[in-house]
Write a protein that holds these residues in place. Sequence first.
Motif, PDB file in Angstrom:
ATOM      1  N   ALA A   1       0.818  -1.211   0.000  1.00  0.00           N
ATOM      2  CA  ALA A   1       0.000   0.000   0.000  1.00  0.00           C
ATOM      3  C   ALA A   1       0.849   1.258   0.000  1.00  0.00           C
ATOM      4  O   ALA A   1       0.475   2.279  -0.587  1.00  0.00           O
ATOM      5  N   ALA A   2       2.008   1.213   0.652  1.00  0.00           N
ATOM      6  CA  ALA A   2       2.852   2.407   0.756  1.00  0.00           C
ATOM      7  C   ALA A   2       3.526   2.744  -0.569  1.00  0.00           C
ATOM      8  O   ALA A   2       3.855   3.904  -0.823  1.00  0.00           O
ATOM      9  N   ASP A   3       3.745   1.750  -1.417  1.00  0.00           N
ATOM     10  CA  ASP A   3       4.384   1.982  -2.715  1.00  0.00           C
ATOM     11  C   ASP A   3       3.564   1.328  -3.818  1.00  0.00           C
ATOM     12  O   ASP A   3       4.070   0.552  -4.620  1.00  0.00           O
ATOM     13  N   TRP A   4       2.275   1.665  -3.848  1.00  0.00           N
ATOM     14  CA  TRP A   4       1.410   1.029  -4.832  1.00  0.00           C
ATOM     15  C   TRP A   4       1.796   1.410  -6.254  1.00  0.00           C
ATOM     16  O   TRP A   4       1.638   0.600  -7.182  1.00  0.00           O
ATOM     17  N   ARG A   5       2.329   2.629  -6.462  1.00  0.00           N
ATOM     18  CA  ARG A   5       2.758   2.997  -7.812  1.00  0.00           C
ATOM     19  C   ARG A   5       3.928   2.127  -8.270  1.00  0.00           C
ATOM     20  O   ARG A   5       3.998   1.726  -9.437  1.00  0.00           O
ATOM     21  N   GLY A   6       4.861   1.858  -7.372  1.00  0.00           N
ATOM     22  CA  GLY A   6       5.976   0.980  -7.718  1.00  0.00           C
ATOM     23  C   GLY A   6       5.500  -0.424  -8.049  1.00  0.00           C
ATOM     24  O   GLY A   6       5.996  -1.060  -8.985  1.00  0.00           O
ATOM     25  N   THR A   7       4.528  -0.907  -7.272  1.00  0.00           N
ATOM     26  CA  THR A   7       3.987  -2.239  -7.530  1.00  0.00           C
ATOM     27  C   THR A   7       3.233  -2.269  -8.847  1.00  0.00           C
ATOM     28  O   THR A   7       3.368  -3.216  -9.632  1.00  0.00           O
ATOM     29  N   ALA A   8       2.438  -1.240  -9.110  1.00  0.00           N
ATOM     30  CA  ALA A   8       1.709  -1.163 -10.376  1.00  0.00           C
ATOM     31  C   ALA A   8       2.673  -1.081 -11.553  1.00  0.00           C
ATOM     32  O   ALA A   8       2.444  -1.681 -12.613  1.00  0.00           O
ATOM     33  N   THR A   9       3.759  -0.349 -11.381  1.00  0.00           N
ATOM     34  CA  THR A   9       4.773  -0.252 -12.436  1.00  0.00           C
ATOM     35  C   THR A   9       5.386  -1.619 -12.711  1.00  0.00           C
ATOM     36  O   THR A   9       5.593  -2.004 -13.875  1.00  0.00           O
ATOM     37  N   ALA A  10       5.684  -2.363 -11.658  1.00  0.00           N
ATOM     38  CA  ALA A  10       6.235  -3.709 -11.835  1.00  0.00           C
ATOM     39  C   ALA A  10       5.244  -4.609 -12.567  1.00  0.00           C
ATOM     40  O   ALA A  10       5.624  -5.383 -13.455  1.00  0.00           O
ATOM     41  N   MET A  11       3.971  -4.505 -12.217  1.00  0.00           N
ATOM     42  CA  MET A  11       2.946  -5.309 -12.900  1.00  0.00           C
ATOM     43  C   MET A  11       2.883  -4.956 -14.378  1.00  0.00           C
ATOM     44  O   MET A  11       2.772  -5.837 -15.241  1.00  0.00           O
ATOM     45  N   ALA A  12       2.937  -3.672 -14.683  1.00  0.00           N
ATOM     46  CA  ALA A  12       2.893  -3.231 -16.079  1.00  0.00           C
ATOM     47  C   ALA A  12       4.140  -3.677 -16.828  1.00  0.00           C
ATOM     48  O   ALA A  12       4.057  -4.212 -17.943  1.00  0.00           O
ATOM     49  N   ASP A  13       5.301  -3.473 -16.230  1.00  0.00           N
ATOM     50  CA  ASP A  13       6.559  -3.823 -16.899  1.00  0.00           C
ATOM     51  C   ASP A  13       6.650  -5.315 -17.178  1.00  0.00           C
ATOM     52  O   ASP A  13       7.119  -5.737 -18.248  1.00  0.00           O
ATOM     53  N   ARG A  14       6.221  -6.127 -16.229  1.00  0.00           N
ATOM     54  CA  ARG A  14       6.310  -7.571 -16.409  1.00  0.00           C
ATOM     55  C   ARG A  14       5.313  -8.065 -17.459  1.00  0.00           C
ATOM     56  O   ARG A  14       5.607  -8.994 -18.217  1.00  0.00           O
ATOM     57  N   LEU A  15       4.150  -7.437 -17.527  1.00  0.00           N
ATOM     58  CA  LEU A  15       3.204  -7.749 -18.590  1.00  0.00           C
ATOM     59  C   LEU A  15       3.774  -7.345 -19.943  1.00  0.00           C
ATOM     60  O   LEU A  15       3.698  -8.103 -20.919  1.00  0.00           O
ATOM     61  N   HIS A  16       4.368  -6.157 -20.005  1.00  0.00           N
ATOM     62  CA  HIS A  16       4.953  -5.677 -21.263  1.00  0.00           C
ATOM     63  C   HIS A  16       6.068  -6.616 -21.731  1.00  0.00           C
ATOM     64  O   HIS A  16       6.160  -6.936 -22.927  1.00  0.00           O
ATOM     65  N   THR A  17       6.900  -7.064 -20.819  1.00  0.00           N
ATOM     66  CA  THR A  17       7.978  -7.995 -21.161  1.00  0.00           C
ATOM     67  C   THR A  17       7.419  -9.298 -21.713  1.00  0.00           C
ATOM     68  O   THR A  17       7.913  -9.846 -22.709  1.00  0.00           O
ATOM     69  N   MET A  18       6.370  -9.815 -21.070  1.00  0.00           N
ATOM     70  CA  MET A  18       5.763 -11.063 -21.543  1.00  0.00           C
ATOM     71  C   MET A  18       5.158 -10.888 -22.933  1.00  0.00           C
ATOM     72  O   MET A  18       5.319 -11.743 -23.810  1.00  0.00           O
ATOM     73  N   LEU A  19       4.475  -9.766 -23.165  1.00  0.00           N
ATOM     74  CA  LEU A  19       3.838  -9.533 -24.459  1.00  0.00           C
ATOM     75  C   LEU A  19       4.858  -9.372 -25.579  1.00  0.00           C
ATOM     76  O   LEU A  19       4.627  -9.813 -26.706  1.00  0.00           O
ATOM     77  N   THR A  20       5.977  -8.740 -25.297  1.00  0.00           N
ATOM     78  CA  THR A  20       6.994  -8.584 -26.334  1.00  0.00           C
ATOM     79  C   THR A  20       7.759  -9.892 -26.552  1.00  0.00           C
ATOM     80  O   THR A  20       8.293 -10.115 -27.643  1.00  0.00           O
ATOM     81  N   ARG A  21       7.807 -10.757 -25.547  1.00  0.00           N
ATOM     82  CA  ARG A  21       8.434 -12.074 -25.708  1.00  0.00           C
ATOM     83  C   ARG A  21       7.536 -12.995 -26.531  1.00  0.00           C
ATOM     84  O   ARG A  21       8.025 -13.865 -27.265  1.00  0.00           O
ATOM     85  N   HIS A  22       6.227 -12.799 -26.422  1.00  0.00           N
ATOM     86  CA  HIS A  22       5.249 -13.617 -27.156  1.00  0.00           C
ATOM     87  C   HIS A  22       4.309 -12.676 -27.931  1.00  0.00           C
ATOM     88  O   HIS A  22       3.144 -12.500 -27.550  1.00  0.00           O
ATOM     89  N   PRO A  23       4.785 -12.054 -29.005  1.00  0.00           N
ATOM     90  CA  PRO A  23       3.983 -11.022 -29.674  1.00  0.00           C
ATOM     91  C   PRO A  23       2.672 -11.520 -30.271  1.00  0.00           C
ATOM     92  O   PRO A  23       1.769 -10.720 -30.523  1.00  0.00           O
ATOM     93  N   TRP A  24       2.534 -12.809 -30.449  1.00  0.00           N
ATOM     94  CA  TRP A  24       1.287 -13.351 -30.976  1.00  0.00           C
ATOM     95  C   TRP A  24       0.114 -13.185 -30.012  1.00  0.00           C
ATOM     96  O   TRP A  24      -1.051 -13.237 -30.435  1.00  0.00           O
TER      97      TRP A  24
END
Length: 223
Positions: free
Chosen positions: A72-95
Motif C-alpha cells: 500500500a505504501a508503494d502502490w505505484r511501484g507495484t503497479a509499475t512492476a505489474m505493467a513492466d512484467r506484462l509488457h515484457t511477456m507480451l513482447t516475448r510472445h507477440p502473438w
Amino acid sequence: MPRDTLTPEQIVRTAVELLDDEGLEGLNMRSLGKRLGAAATAVYWHVKNKDDLVLLAADHIWREIDLPPLDAADWRGTATAMADRLHTMLTRHPWLVQAICSHLLYGTGKARYDDHLLGVFETAGFPPEEADRAAGALVTYVLGNALGASAMASLTRRLRREGDDDEELFAETLARAAGTAAGFPRLRARLDTTAATRYAAAPDGSYAAGLRALLDGLRPPTG
C-alpha cells in the motif's frame, strides 16, 4: 510420438514455441504434430481445435509473470512492476496481442494476473469500481505499447513467407513515409534532426514516461 504418450502439457508448451516462431497464422495441427513427432490426429485427442489450443497456450504464458508483493505504501511501484512484467511477456510472445484481438481468452493464468492487479489498487485504498478503472487503464496502456512489436513480427513473417527482402522493403517504406511527412511542419522539423529510417519510431523512454503519467493521474480517495 503415439497419442497415448502425448500429454496436454507437452502440447501446450510446443504450441507456445510454434506460436513464438510462426505467429497465429503459422499454427495448425499438422505443424504442431510435426514438432511433437506425432500425427495431427493424435493432438485432437487432447485439444478440440485450433481455437482451444490458442486459449490454452495464451493462458500458459500469463503464468510466466512473477507477481510482486502488494504494498500500500508503494502502490505505484507495484503497479509499475505489474505493467513492466506484462509488457515484457507480451513482447516475448507477440502473438498474444493478435490473439487478444481475435479470440475470447480466459483461464486461471490470466485470472491470477487480473486479480493481483486489482489487489494493487484496492490495497492502496481505491474502492472496487475505481480499482477496476485503474486496472483497465493500465492493461490497455501496456497492450497499446506492445502492439507495434506484435505488428512488426507479423509483417516480417509475412514478407519472408512471400520471399521479399523485409529489411530492404522496410527501408524503402520508411523513406517514402518520411517524404510524405516532410509536407507537414511539425513532422518536418523532427525529420531535420532524426534519421529518415527512424521516422515513426517512438522516442526512447516513451513507454516509461507514459506509464508514469498514467499512474500520476490515478489517486486513491483521501480522508
